[in-house]
Design a protein around this motif. Structure first.
Motif, mmCIF file in Angstrom:
data_model
loop_
_atom_site.group_PDB
_atom_site.id
_atom_site.type_symbol
_atom_site.label_atom_id
_atom_site.label_comp_id
_atom_site.label_asym_id
_atom_site.label_seq_id
_atom_site.Cartn_x
_atom_site.Cartn_y
_atom_site.Cartn_z
ATOM 1 N N PRO A 66 -12.526 21.736 -1.539
ATOM 2 C CA PRO A 66 -12.303 22.910 -2.399
ATOM 3 C C PRO A 66 -12.192 24.227 -1.662
ATOM 4 O O PRO A 66 -11.583 25.174 -2.166
ATOM 5 N N LYS A 67 -12.784 24.331 -0.486
ATOM 6 C CA LYS A 67 -12.757 25.605 0.218
ATOM 7 C C LYS A 67 -13.028 25.395 1.701
ATOM 8 O O LYS A 67 -13.486 24.327 2.129
ATOM 9 N N GLN A 68 -12.766 26.444 2.475
ATOM 10 C CA GLN A 68 -13.090 26.405 3.883
ATOM 11 C C GLN A 68 -14.606 26.418 4.054
ATOM 12 O O GLN A 68 -15.329 26.984 3.234
ATOM 13 N N GLY A 69 -15.067 25.804 5.114
ATOM 14 C CA GLY A 69 -16.510 25.768 5.352
ATOM 15 C C GLY A 69 -16.900 24.532 6.121
ATOM 16 O O GLY A 69 -16.059 23.876 6.762
ATOM 17 N N ASN A 70 -18.187 24.179 6.063
ATOM 18 C CA ASN A 70 -18.721 23.061 6.820
ATOM 19 C C ASN A 70 -19.029 21.884 5.905
ATOM 20 O O ASN A 70 -19.526 22.056 4.789
ATOM 21 N N TYR A 71 -18.731 20.688 6.415
ATOM 22 C CA TYR A 71 -18.913 19.467 5.636
ATOM 23 C C TYR A 71 -19.550 18.383 6.496
ATOM 24 O O TYR A 71 -19.223 18.243 7.685
ATOM 25 N N LYS A 72 -20.431 17.637 5.870
ATOM 26 C CA LYS A 72 -21.012 16.458 6.515
ATOM 27 C C LYS A 72 -20.146 15.262 6.161
ATOM 28 O O LYS A 72 -19.945 14.962 4.974
ATOM 29 N N VAL A 73 -19.632 14.585 7.162
ATOM 30 C CA VAL A 73 -18.733 13.459 6.958
ATOM 31 C C VAL A 73 -19.372 12.206 7.546
ATOM 32 O O VAL A 73 -19.714 12.173 8.733
ATOM 33 N N THR B 221 -22.387 9.799 11.194
ATOM 34 C CA THR B 221 -22.262 11.067 10.475
ATOM 35 C C THR B 221 -21.907 12.192 11.435
ATOM 36 O O THR B 221 -22.486 12.303 12.520
ATOM 37 N N MET B 222 -20.951 13.021 11.033
ATOM 38 C CA MET B 222 -20.479 14.147 11.840
ATOM 39 C C MET B 222 -20.418 15.402 10.981
ATOM 40 O O MET B 222 -20.271 15.310 9.761
ATOM 41 N N THR B 223 -20.518 16.546 11.615
ATOM 42 C CA THR B 223 -20.364 17.819 10.919
ATOM 43 C C THR B 223 -19.003 18.401 11.271
ATOM 44 O O THR B 223 -18.667 18.540 12.448
ATOM 45 N N ILE C 58 -21.983 21.307 3.172
ATOM 46 C CA ILE C 58 -23.302 21.682 3.676
ATOM 47 C C ILE C 58 -23.287 23.134 4.159
ATOM 48 O O ILE C 58 -22.239 23.724 4.395
ATOM 49 N N SER C 59 -24.461 23.675 4.306
ATOM 50 C CA SER C 59 -24.632 25.020 4.850
ATOM 51 C C SER C 59 -25.340 24.903 6.190
ATOM 52 O O SER C 59 -26.469 24.401 6.261
ATOM 53 N N CYS C 60 -24.660 25.307 7.247
ATOM 54 C CA CYS C 60 -25.255 25.262 8.584
ATOM 55 C C CYS C 60 -24.535 26.269 9.464
ATOM 56 O O CYS C 60 -23.428 26.714 9.133
ATOM 57 N N PRO C 61 -25.117 26.650 10.589
ATOM 58 C CA PRO C 61 -24.432 27.586 11.499
ATOM 59 C C PRO C 61 -23.147 26.984 12.059
ATOM 60 O O PRO C 61 -22.996 25.763 12.131
ATOM 61 N N THR C 62 -22.243 27.855 12.464
ATOM 62 C CA THR C 62 -20.970 27.433 13.034
ATOM 63 C C THR C 62 -20.809 28.028 14.422
ATOM 64 O O THR C 62 -21.133 29.195 14.653
ATOM 65 N N GLU D 78 -26.553 19.703 12.998
ATOM 66 C CA GLU D 78 -26.993 20.979 12.435
ATOM 67 C C GLU D 78 -26.060 22.134 12.795
ATOM 68 O O GLU D 78 -26.308 23.287 12.449
ATOM 69 N N LEU D 79 -24.969 21.820 13.519
ATOM 70 C CA LEU D 79 -24.065 22.860 13.992
ATOM 71 C C LEU D 79 -22.627 22.343 13.897
ATOM 72 O O LEU D 79 -22.328 21.229 14.331
#
Length: 627
Positions: A111-118, A180-182, A221-225, A263-264
């Motif tokens: 749905p939007k740009q950002g971070n995802y756990k795959v 699992t990857m971020t 997910i919400s995590c630092p980039t 986490e990153l």
């Protein structure tokens, strides 16, 4: 928060789980599906590497369907090894060098740009060797073997009629692999474009002799980039397939994710040819600023292209630009790190010692870091130590064949390991909790990845000899208003390259001090250099003078060198005196003799070799080459 689960090869029987069958190809209306040669030919957005998985077929296979996806009740798979054998049979010979494979790629809209756990799950009855999982724009997420079930997944997997009824399901008795990857999803300015493209999709690619996908779970997910700014040695490079790591360009930025915990996330905005100035001027920095938030990190590694420009000398514009980036990051609450420019595999010809071409730029990075109290990852020193220890020849295995600046996948993975190790060294003892957190995110990666087979660039099989590269384009004939203008050396090379159908390159190897990587002609010069088109007699003090008007003599040198790559010129032709011998430079005599023999100029002595050639005249010579 967005969450979606995909089950491959069977009907899920559950409205919350999406069933994926072998024939489900991606389209924007559906929002998910496999990406193959077929739908890439049909959908323009799928042709832009940076908006997809960044795997492209070698151009001679562009009209063929290599990805024949199959399924069973445990997932969807691709018989890569079997297909490679078919391609070799058709070519009449085995592919040289490393064994090659065909990727299995799946695309999912978010749905939007950002971070995802795959999370990717693979159910297999047999162990799988040398498995690679890439996400996004070919960023490494896993490398290794699948030989046993993970502790958490043992006895959890089921197969059969989805999840409709318990009696229809049975426990899977084989090997259950789950990883699992971020992944970061972010806008980008693709190579060859000047405008920003919105990106709201993620790609998962599996490489193996029989790549397979059984399940995929995606969760916002919400995590630092960790954002990355840099040049071609850092960027997410695309790879041609059938794939082999030794002949795939790669920047260390697309491998650093292999050394970081979940986490990153990593968002790489490095691009070929960029400098500390053009990263800002061409809109890449704007994207970073739009998406980076307080608490994120940013690596800056430049220098390879800055050193070509007077206004970006080490203690001049380069230093000033670094200081500006650091200041702006801190004002936004972003934690910057400077990375010294990666070393090249360059050696001095007179005494065989290492030739450090970036020493000044590395030193400026260290001084700025100390002055501003910013961590400095000394990749230059560490990579130079690696090259010097291994020597010129052994180090070549970690660079793209024929290239001494840009690494292949092996080299990029190794250099990313150095960066990760340096992060621990320079951040682990810092007082700031954020830098300490970054150091704690570093892992040991997936072990050593070293070449075990010869690294041999792919060769177009004879059966595809008539397949032209689609990127060649026309010979400037459409621009009729410019045919009377003088042609320059860069345009001359471009014409010959297109005429003889050389394989183009998207990177520049810095062999001439007056050719900068972001210029339009840099790839032409690189291609011409690699294919022996540029005689050393046309080079002066390491300069090529790409925009200098080209004379007839010079154009014929380019043309003959291109011609002989496609057709044989008898040895006696090069040695046979001709009427122009007293009217051309000594080194040019063999070329002019050959040009007369193959009909590029009249052999009556009427041509003025020292006159400047127009574009129209250059095009006419190209048309007469008959290659």
């Amino acid at each position: 928060m967005f969450y979606r689960r995909f089950l491959f090869g069977q009907d899920s029987g559950n409205a919350d789980v999406t069933s994926v069958r072998a024939g489900d190809l991606y389209c924007s209306d559906k929002g998910y599906g496999f990406v193959t040669e077929k739908n890439r030919r049909e959908q323009e957005p799928l042709k832009i590497s940076e908006l997809n998985a960044a795997f492209d077929t070698m151009y001679w296979y562009r009209d063929e369907d290599l990805s024949h996806i199959e399924e069973d009740c445990t997932g969807c798979f691709l018989e890569s090894k079997r297909k490679i054998a078919c391609l070799e049979d058709a070519a009449g010979e085995k592919f040289s060098g490393e064994h090659r494979r065909i990727p299995l790629s799946f695309k999912i809209d978010v749905p939007k740009q950002g971070n995802y756990k795959v999370t990717v799950a693979i159910y297999t009855m047999e162990p799988m060797e040398d498995v690679l999982i890439f996400t996004g724009r070919r960023r490494l997420g896993f490398r290794g073997e699948i030989k046993e079930s993970s502790q958490l997944d043992r006895a959890k997997a089921t197969v059969g009629n989805g999840m409709a009824k318990d009696q229809d399901r049975e426990e899977f008795k084989g090997i259950v692999f789950r990883h699992t990857m971020t992944v970061n999803v972010c806008d980008i300015v693709p190579r060859g474009h000047t405008n920003r493209f919105e990106d709201k999709s993620l790609d998962i690619t599996i490489l193996a002799d029989r790549p397979k996908i059984s399940e995929i779970m995606v969760e916002e997910i919400s995590c630092p980039t960790l954002y990355i700014a840099g040049d071609s040695t850092v960027t997410d490079q695309s790879a041609d397939y059938p794939y082999a790591p030794g002949t795939s360009y790669s920047g260390w930025g697309q491998m650093i994710s292999a050394y970081l915990k979940g986490e990153l996330a990593v968002s790489n905005h490095a691009h070929s040819g960029l400098t500390t100035a053009s990263f800002r001027e061409e809109g890449h920095y704007e994207i970073l600023c739009d998406f980076a938030a307080k608490g994120d990190f940013c690596f800056f590694q430049f220098g390879h292209n800055d050193q070509k420009l007077d206004e970006l000398k080490a203690w001049g514009g380069y230093r000033e630009n670094l200081l500006r980036y650091l200041k702006e990051c801190r004002e936004r609450g972003i934690f910057p790190l400077i990375v010294t420019p990666i070393a090249r595999n360059t050696w001095k010809g007179n005494d065989g010692s290492y030739n450090d071409l970036l020493e000044e730029y590395a030193q400026v990075c260290l001084e700025v870091g100390e002055q501003e109290n910013v961590p400095v990852v000394d990749l230059h020193r560490r990579s130079m130590e690696f090259v010097v220890k291994n020597g010129l020849e052994a180090s070549k295995a970690y660079f793209f064949p024929g290239d001494y600046t840009h690494s292949n996948d092996y080299g990029a993975y190794y250099m990313a390991g150095i960066v990760a190790d340096e992060v621990v060294r320079v951040c682990g003892g810092r007082k700031e909790p954020a830098y300490h957190f970054l150091a704690e995110c570093v892992t040991e990666g997936f072990g050593a990845w070293e070449p075990k087979e010869d690294i041999v660039p792919p060769v177009k099989p004879a059966i595809y000899e008539n397949v032209a590269n689609p990127e060649e384009g026309a010979l400037l004939l459409e621009d009729v208003d410019r045919l009377s203008e003088p042609a320059d050396r860069a345009s001359a090379l471009d014409m010959i390259i297109k005429t003889v159908r050389f394989f183009p390159t998207n990177v520049y190897n810095d062999m001439f001090t007056d050719v900068v990587g972001h210029e339009w002609y840099a790839g032409c010069v690189e291609c011409a250099y690699q294919n022996g088109m540029i005689d050393k007699g046309l080079v002066e003090d390491h300069k090529f003078f790409p925009l200098q008007s080209v004379t007839l003599e010079e154009f014929l040198i380019f043309a003959v060198n291109g011609y002989k790559s496609r057709r044989t010129i008898p040895q006696e032709v090069w040695e046979m005196p001709c009427v122009y011998d007293e009217r051309c430079r000594e080194f040019a005599k063999p070329y002019i003799r050959a040009a007369c023999h193959i009909g590029l100029i009249q052999d009556d002595g009427g041509a003025a070799l020292d006159r400047v050639l127009t574009r129209g005249e250059a095009v006419a010579i190209c048309r007469s080459m008959n290659v």
